[in-house]
Write a protein that holds these residues in place. Sequence first.
Motif, mmCIF file in Angstrom:
data_model
loop_
_atom_site.group_PDB
_atom_site.id
_atom_site.type_symbol
_atom_site.label_atom_id
_atom_site.label_comp_id
_atom_site.label_asym_id
_atom_site.label_seq_id
_atom_site.Cartn_x
_atom_site.Cartn_y
_atom_site.Cartn_z
ATOM 1 N N ASP A 127 0.842 -1.201 0.000
ATOM 2 C CA ASP A 127 0.000 0.000 0.000
ATOM 3 C C ASP A 127 0.876 1.250 0.000
ATOM 4 O O ASP A 127 2.071 1.190 -0.269
ATOM 5 C CB ASP A 127 -0.944 -0.016 1.207
ATOM 6 N N ASP A 128 0.294 2.380 0.322
ATOM 7 C CA ASP A 128 1.023 3.648 0.262
ATOM 8 C C ASP A 128 1.653 4.047 1.585
ATOM 9 O O ASP A 128 1.955 5.217 1.802
ATOM 10 C CB ASP A 128 0.080 4.773 -0.207
ATOM 11 N N ARG A 129 1.850 3.079 2.476
ATOM 12 C CA ARG A 129 2.513 3.415 3.740
ATOM 13 C C ARG A 129 3.929 3.908 3.478
ATOM 14 O O ARG A 129 4.579 3.495 2.497
ATOM 15 C CB ARG A 129 2.539 2.204 4.661
ATOM 16 N N PRO A 130 4.471 4.784 4.306
ATOM 17 C CA PRO A 130 5.831 5.286 4.091
ATOM 18 C C PRO A 130 6.869 4.199 4.346
ATOM 19 O O PRO A 130 6.624 3.238 5.083
ATOM 20 C CB PRO A 130 5.948 6.415 5.118
ATOM 21 N N VAL A 131 8.016 4.361 3.732
ATOM 22 C CA VAL A 131 9.099 3.387 3.898
ATOM 23 C C VAL A 131 9.513 3.271 5.360
ATOM 24 O O VAL A 131 9.972 2.219 5.801
ATOM 25 C CB VAL A 131 10.292 3.779 3.007
ATOM 26 N N ALA A 132 9.330 4.329 6.134
ATOM 27 C CA ALA A 132 9.659 4.283 7.559
ATOM 28 C C ALA A 132 8.904 3.169 8.278
ATOM 29 O O ALA A 132 9.366 2.667 9.312
ATOM 30 C CB ALA A 132 9.359 5.625 8.219
ATOM 31 N N ALA A 133 7.748 2.762 7.744
ATOM 32 C CA ALA A 133 6.939 1.712 8.370
ATOM 33 C C ALA A 133 7.243 0.326 7.803
ATOM 34 O O ALA A 133 6.639 -0.653 8.224
ATOM 35 C CB ALA A 133 5.452 2.028 8.188
ATOM 36 N N TYR A 134 8.191 0.238 6.858
ATOM 37 C CA TYR A 134 8.548 -1.048 6.265
ATOM 38 C C TYR A 134 9.373 -1.875 7.243
ATOM 39 O O TYR A 134 10.176 -1.339 8.012
ATOM 40 C CB TYR A 134 9.379 -0.841 5.001
ATOM 41 N N SER A 135 9.228 -3.182 7.151
ATOM 42 C CA SER A 135 10.138 -4.084 7.855
ATOM 43 C C SER A 135 11.487 -4.083 7.139
ATOM 44 O O SER A 135 11.616 -3.593 6.002
ATOM 45 C CB SER A 135 9.575 -5.498 7.869
ATOM 46 N N LEU A 136 12.508 -4.640 7.799
ATOM 47 C CA LEU A 136 13.823 -4.726 7.175
ATOM 48 C C LEU A 136 13.747 -5.529 5.879
ATOM 49 O O LEU A 136 14.354 -5.157 4.864
ATOM 50 C CB LEU A 136 14.828 -5.371 8.145
ATOM 51 N N GLY A 137 12.996 -6.627 5.891
ATOM 52 C CA GLY A 137 12.865 -7.431 4.689
ATOM 53 C C GLY A 137 12.220 -6.671 3.546
ATOM 54 O O GLY A 137 12.636 -6.795 2.387
ATOM 55 N N MET A 138 11.194 -5.855 3.849
ATOM 56 C CA MET A 138 10.552 -5.054 2.811
ATOM 57 C C MET A 138 11.514 -4.002 2.266
ATOM 58 O O MET A 138 11.523 -3.723 1.060
ATOM 59 C CB MET A 138 9.295 -4.372 3.374
ATOM 60 N N ARG A 139 12.323 -3.437 3.124
ATOM 61 C CA ARG A 139 13.316 -2.456 2.665
ATOM 62 C C ARG A 139 14.319 -3.113 1.715
ATOM 63 O O ARG A 139 14.735 -2.518 0.712
ATOM 64 C CB ARG A 139 14.045 -1.838 3.855
ATOM 65 N N GLN A 140 14.735 -4.350 2.051
ATOM 66 C CA GLN A 140 15.664 -5.053 1.172
ATOM 67 C C GLN A 140 15.036 -5.308 -0.194
ATOM 68 O O GLN A 140 15.677 -5.151 -1.231
ATOM 69 C CB GLN A 140 16.080 -6.382 1.801
ATOM 70 N N ARG A 141 13.765 -5.703 -0.196
ATOM 71 C CA ARG A 141 13.072 -5.926 -1.469
ATOM 72 C C ARG A 141 12.986 -4.625 -2.275
ATOM 73 O O ARG A 141 13.153 -4.623 -3.498
ATOM 74 C CB ARG A 141 11.673 -6.481 -1.222
ATOM 75 N N LEU A 142 12.719 -3.524 -1.581
ATOM 76 C CA LEU A 142 12.640 -2.228 -2.264
ATOM 77 C C LEU A 142 14.003 -1.852 -2.859
ATOM 78 O O LEU A 142 14.077 -1.340 -3.986
ATOM 79 C CB LEU A 142 12.182 -1.147 -1.283
ATOM 80 N N GLY A 143 15.079 -2.107 -2.120
ATOM 81 C CA GLY A 143 16.410 -1.826 -2.642
ATOM 82 C C GLY A 143 16.718 -2.653 -3.880
ATOM 83 O O GLY A 143 17.320 -2.158 -4.844
ATOM 84 N N LEU A 144 16.300 -3.898 -3.880
ATOM 85 C CA LEU A 144 16.510 -4.744 -5.053
ATOM 86 C C LEU A 144 15.668 -4.243 -6.226
ATOM 87 O O LEU A 144 16.135 -4.225 -7.377
ATOM 88 C CB LEU A 144 16.163 -6.192 -4.718
ATOM 89 N N ALA A 145 14.437 -3.813 -5.947
ATOM 90 C CA ALA A 145 13.597 -3.242 -7.008
ATOM 91 C C ALA A 145 14.276 -2.038 -7.646
ATOM 92 O O ALA A 145 14.276 -1.879 -8.869
ATOM 93 C CB ALA A 145 12.230 -2.859 -6.435
ATOM 94 N N ASN A 146 14.877 -1.186 -6.832
ATOM 95 C CA ASN A 146 15.577 -0.014 -7.354
ATOM 96 C C ASN A 146 16.747 -0.430 -8.237
ATOM 97 O O ASN A 146 17.013 0.171 -9.278
ATOM 98 C CB ASN A 146 16.061 0.851 -6.190
ATOM 99 N N ALA A 147 17.474 -1.498 -7.811
ATOM 100 C CA ALA A 147 18.601 -1.982 -8.601
ATOM 101 C C ALA A 147 18.158 -2.523 -9.953
ATOM 102 O O ALA A 147 18.920 -2.507 -10.923
ATOM 103 C CB ALA A 147 19.347 -3.063 -7.818
ATOM 104 N N LEU A 148 16.909 -2.998 -10.049
ATOM 105 C CA LEU A 148 16.414 -3.592 -11.283
ATOM 106 C C LEU A 148 15.816 -2.568 -12.247
ATOM 107 O O LEU A 148 15.549 -2.901 -13.408
ATOM 108 C CB LEU A 148 15.355 -4.651 -10.963
ATOM 109 N N LEU A 149 15.593 -1.348 -11.787
ATOM 110 C CA LEU A 149 14.904 -0.351 -12.613
ATOM 111 C C LEU A 149 15.596 -0.116 -13.954
ATOM 112 O O LEU A 149 14.935 0.126 -14.968
ATOM 113 C CB LEU A 149 14.802 0.976 -11.857
ATOM 114 N N ARG A 150 16.912 -0.177 -13.981
ATOM 115 C CA ARG A 150 17.651 0.144 -15.200
ATOM 116 C C ARG A 150 17.692 -1.016 -16.193
ATOM 117 O O ARG A 150 18.219 -0.860 -17.294
ATOM 118 C CB ARG A 150 19.087 0.531 -14.843
#
Length: 326
Positions: A127-150
Motif C-alpha cells: 500500500d502507500d505506507r511510508p518506507v519508515a513503516a517497512y520491515s527490514l525485509g521489505m526495505r531489502q526488497r525495495l532496494g533490489l527493485a531499485n537496482a532492477l529499474l535500469r
Amino acid sequence: MIRTRGLTKRFGPVTAVRDLDLDVREGDVYGFLGANGSGKTTTVRMVLGLVLATSGDIELLGEPMPRSARQVLPQVGALVEGPAAYAHRSGRANLALFDAMDRGGPRASRARRVDDVLDRVGLGAVDDRPVAAYSLGMRQRLGLANALLRGPRLLILDEPTNGLDPQGIKEIRSLLLELNAAGTTVFLSSHLLAEIEQMCTRVGVLDGGRMVLQEQLDDLRRATGRIVLETPDVERATSVLDGRIEVSDGHRLVVRGDDPADLNATLVAAGVRVTALAEERRTLEEVVLAATSNGSDRFSRADGPPSPPGDAAAGVDAPDAAEEVR
C-alpha cells in the motif's frame, strides 16, 4: 564484467583489502564469500567508485573505474549496505523519483517500470505506507527493485537477503537465477554459505582482506574419490569390500572408489542390500574451512535472517579510519 588487479585499500594503519585480483565473467552468478569484517563491502564500494582505492586497478564492464563511472554505472544495478530511500515517501513514490532522476521520460512509462519491478520483488501489492513503516525485509526488497529499474547488464548485491525470512530468501534466489538465465550477470556478496552454494556458479573467498580462493563452484565441490553407502548388511558389506571401507558409522559406510555403479553391482551380486549410494563430494563449508585462517566459525550455514552486514572486523581498533573495515 569485473576485474581488479592488486586492489588495496587502507584506512590509516588498517589494511581492509590487500592485493585483490577479482575476476567476474559475463554470465556468472558469482558468490563473493567472506565473514563479516573480511573486506567484502569495502571491495564492492571500490568497484562502484564509492570509495577510492589506495592502489591497484579496477575494470567494470571493460572500462577503467572510477574514470568511466558516468558511462558504465547506468548499466549496473547495485544494492550496497542496505537500500537508500526517503523514509516519509512510499516505496512506489521512491522508485518513481529515482527513475525520474535516472532516465526521465513520460510518467506512464515510468509507472509501468516501477510496477514491474515491484511485482518482481514481491512488493506489487504494497500500500502507500511510508518506507519508515517497512520491515527490514521489505526495505531489502525495495532496494533490489531499485537496482532492477535500469534493466542492468550487471547486478552487484551486498547481502541482499539480509532481514528476509526463509521464504523470502527462496523467492529472491529464484528471481536472481531467473535474471541470470535471461542474460544478467550477478555478483552476490554474502556470508551465508547456503545462499552461495545454492545459487552461484563461481566463488571467491575473502579472508582478512585477501582473496584465498577463486574458482568454479563445481570444481570446488569435486568428487573426493570415495563413495557413501548405506546398507543394513554392514558385516556382509565389510567382508565383500575387503579393506576398502574408510569410515563405518552404523549403517553408513564410506568406501574408497570412484565408480558407484560398479560398487553397487558388486554388492548386489554378493547379496548385500543397498539402501543409498552416492559419490562423496566436498561441501562449500569444508572448502571454506580449508581455505580460511580461522575456519568458517563466523559464517552462517543455514538460510534465515543473517546478522547485520558490515560488522567491524574482530580485533580491529581503528578510531581514525574513515569508515568501518567491512
